[in-house]
Design a protein around this motif. Sequence first.
Motif, PDB file in Angstrom:
ATOM      1  N   LEU A 103      27.203  31.796 -12.974  1.00 22.43           N
ATOM      2  CA  LEU A 103      27.451  31.139 -14.252  1.00 22.43           C
ATOM      3  C   LEU A 103      28.825  30.467 -14.208  1.00 22.43           C
ATOM      4  O   LEU A 103      29.847  31.146 -14.001  1.00 22.43           O
ATOM      5  CB  LEU A 103      27.417  32.146 -15.404  1.00 22.43           C
ATOM      6  CG  LEU A 103      26.063  32.658 -15.897  1.00 22.43           C
ATOM      7  CD1 LEU A 103      25.137  31.536 -16.279  1.00 22.43           C
ATOM      8  CD2 LEU A 103      25.429  33.633 -14.945  1.00 22.43           C
ATOM      9  N   SER A 104      28.860  29.165 -14.390  1.00 21.33           N
ATOM     10  CA  SER A 104      30.134  28.442 -14.416  1.00 21.33           C
ATOM     11  C   SER A 104      29.945  27.085 -15.078  1.00 21.33           C
ATOM     12  O   SER A 104      28.816  26.575 -15.120  1.00 21.33           O
ATOM     13  CB  SER A 104      30.655  28.227 -12.992  1.00 21.33           C
ATOM     14  OG  SER A 104      30.191  26.990 -12.479  1.00 21.33           O
ATOM     15  N   GLY A 109      31.704  35.711 -13.204  1.00 18.66           N
ATOM     16  CA  GLY A 109      33.028  35.657 -12.587  1.00 18.66           C
ATOM     17  C   GLY A 109      34.148  35.897 -13.593  1.00 18.66           C
ATOM     18  O   GLY A 109      33.946  35.825 -14.807  1.00 18.66           O
ATOM     19  N   ARG A 110      35.312  36.222 -13.033  1.00 21.12           N
ATOM     20  CA  ARG A 110      36.537  36.333 -13.834  1.00 21.12           C
ATOM     21  C   ARG A 110      37.645  35.639 -13.050  1.00 21.12           C
ATOM     22  O   ARG A 110      37.418  35.130 -11.966  1.00 21.12           O
ATOM     23  CB  ARG A 110      36.883  37.804 -14.110  1.00 21.12           C
ATOM     24  CG  ARG A 110      36.032  38.435 -15.212  1.00 21.12           C
ATOM     25  CD  ARG A 110      36.600  38.144 -16.602  1.00 21.12           C
ATOM     26  NE  ARG A 110      35.599  38.288 -17.646  1.00 21.12           N
ATOM     27  CZ  ARG A 110      35.903  38.209 -18.949  1.00 21.12           C
ATOM     28  NH1 ARG A 110      37.146  38.041 -19.345  1.00 21.12           N
ATOM     29  NH2 ARG A 110      34.925  38.277 -19.862  1.00 21.12           N
ATOM     30  N   TYR A 111      38.840  35.611 -13.651  1.00 15.59           N
ATOM     31  CA  TYR A 111      39.980  34.912 -13.060  1.00 15.59           C
ATOM     32  C   TYR A 111      39.674  33.414 -13.018  1.00 15.59           C
ATOM     33  O   TYR A 111      38.921  32.899 -13.866  1.00 15.59           O
ATOM     34  CB  TYR A 111      40.305  35.482 -11.660  1.00 15.59           C
ATOM     35  CG  TYR A 111      40.473  36.986 -11.685  1.00 15.59           C
ATOM     36  CD1 TYR A 111      39.536  37.816 -11.076  1.00 15.59           C
ATOM     37  CD2 TYR A 111      41.544  37.584 -12.363  1.00 15.59           C
ATOM     38  CE1 TYR A 111      39.665  39.193 -11.112  1.00 15.59           C
ATOM     39  CE2 TYR A 111      41.675  38.965 -12.398  1.00 15.59           C
ATOM     40  CZ  TYR A 111      40.738  39.762 -11.778  1.00 15.59           C
ATOM     41  OH  TYR A 111      40.844  41.123 -11.832  1.00 15.59           O
ATOM     42  N   ILE A 127      26.182  27.315 -19.496  1.00 16.22           N
ATOM     43  CA  ILE A 127      25.567  27.379 -20.843  1.00 16.22           C
ATOM     44  C   ILE A 127      26.127  26.280 -21.732  1.00 16.22           C
ATOM     45  O   ILE A 127      25.726  26.152 -22.876  1.00 16.22           O
ATOM     46  CB  ILE A 127      25.738  28.762 -21.516  1.00 16.22           C
ATOM     47  CG1 ILE A 127      27.204  29.109 -21.751  1.00 16.22           C
ATOM     48  CG2 ILE A 127      24.989  29.837 -20.739  1.00 16.22           C
ATOM     49  CD1 ILE A 127      27.393  30.242 -22.741  1.00 16.22           C
ATOM     50  N   GLY A 128      27.038  25.457 -21.201  1.00 12.26           N
ATOM     51  CA  GLY A 128      27.558  24.363 -22.025  1.00 12.26           C
ATOM     52  C   GLY A 128      28.930  23.927 -21.546  1.00 12.26           C
ATOM     53  O   GLY A 128      29.591  24.646 -20.782  1.00 12.26           O
ATOM     54  N   LEU A 154      35.010  29.339 -20.776  1.00 17.75           N
ATOM     55  CA  LEU A 154      35.130  30.723 -21.272  1.00 17.75           C
ATOM     56  C   LEU A 154      36.094  31.480 -20.372  1.00 17.75           C
ATOM     57  O   LEU A 154      36.480  31.015 -19.309  1.00 17.75           O
ATOM     58  CB  LEU A 154      33.748  31.390 -21.252  1.00 17.75           C
ATOM     59  CG  LEU A 154      32.662  30.669 -22.054  1.00 17.75           C
ATOM     60  CD1 LEU A 154      31.287  31.282 -21.781  1.00 17.75           C
ATOM     61  CD2 LEU A 154      32.970  30.711 -23.537  1.00 17.75           C
ATOM     62  N   SER A 155      36.444  32.710 -20.780  1.00 13.79           N
ATOM     63  CA  SER A 155      37.409  33.498 -19.991  1.00 13.79           C
ATOM     64  C   SER A 155      36.719  34.221 -18.830  1.00 13.79           C
ATOM     65  O   SER A 155      37.369  34.801 -17.974  1.00 13.79           O
ATOM     66  CB  SER A 155      38.083  34.539 -20.875  1.00 13.79           C
ATOM     67  OG  SER A 155      38.344  33.991 -22.135  1.00 13.79           O
ATOM     68  N   GLY A 215      32.401  34.899 -16.990  1.00 15.74           N
ATOM     69  CA  GLY A 215      30.983  34.563 -16.993  1.00 15.74           C
ATOM     70  C   GLY A 215      30.099  35.512 -17.781  1.00 15.74           C
ATOM     71  O   GLY A 215      28.906  35.248 -17.966  1.00 15.74           O
TER      72      GLY A 215
END
Length: 251
Positions: free
Chosen positions: A90-91, A118-120, A138-139, A143-144, A146
């Motif tokens: 997700l990205s 993911g993070r970071y 998703i758009g 976001l911070s 995933g």
Amino acid sequence: MRIAVVTLFPEMFDAVSRYGVSGRACEQGVLDLRCFNPRSHTSDRHQTVDDRPYGGGPGMLMMIQPLSDAIEEARQWAESDGKSAMVVYLSPQGKVFDQSAAKHFAAPESGNLVLLAGRYEGVDERLIQAQVDAEWSIGDYVLSGGELAAMVMLDAVTRLLPGALGHQQSAEQDSFSDGLLDCPHYTRPEVFQGESVPAVLLSGNHEKIRQWRLKQSLGRTWQRRPDLLEKLSLNEEQQKLLAEFKADLET
Ligand SMILES: Nc1nonc1C(=O)NCc1ccc(Cl)cc1
């Protein structure tokens, strides 16, 4: 259907595994959801899961080894019911997710899913090339992490799985899965702040009610999301009802 999620924050997924339609789907075994945490695959004292980016720049990336191992463990589980599994990252760089994508993933022939949250600042490109099958967004916003995107995708897919919605709801859903916006809805009281419920909805004439709802969906889609209407080829009845909606605006 099995959905494995690779995430540093597995507790976030209580939101979908314990509540509502997706919660019931988990309870009834319609959906099998399991989280896999890269932190469980660390071997250093600090359980390090992030790493510095080559080339410098702000922030960190997800450290490769714990993430790679978590993805493999997740894929093994997602495939251990005999079905194939697709690894989805997700990205914002992915293909934009929509209802037709949700239907595709909910179809039995699509197999199971591994969702990589993911993070970071991101994931090493070589890991994406080696272990990710598809990238989805998703758009167009950042976001911070995933996780929320994974939950959005999970919810949209799960509610389409056979047995997830009661018969009543799934019947309703069918009438709106035709790419149109939803019609207006009304419930008690009959008069609310001086406004009455449209009489047709009180008439008990189900064919008239079906036509009114379709007309309202078509009209709203034309007014609010003409881009969606562009994608559709309307049948005779739909063309007639939309023309009536437009004509009503002139009166
Ligand atoms: N929009 C979106 N649609 O899907 N995902 C997003 C999104 O913003 N993710 C944030 C994100 C993604 C990967 C990493 Cl490593 C860190 C943060």
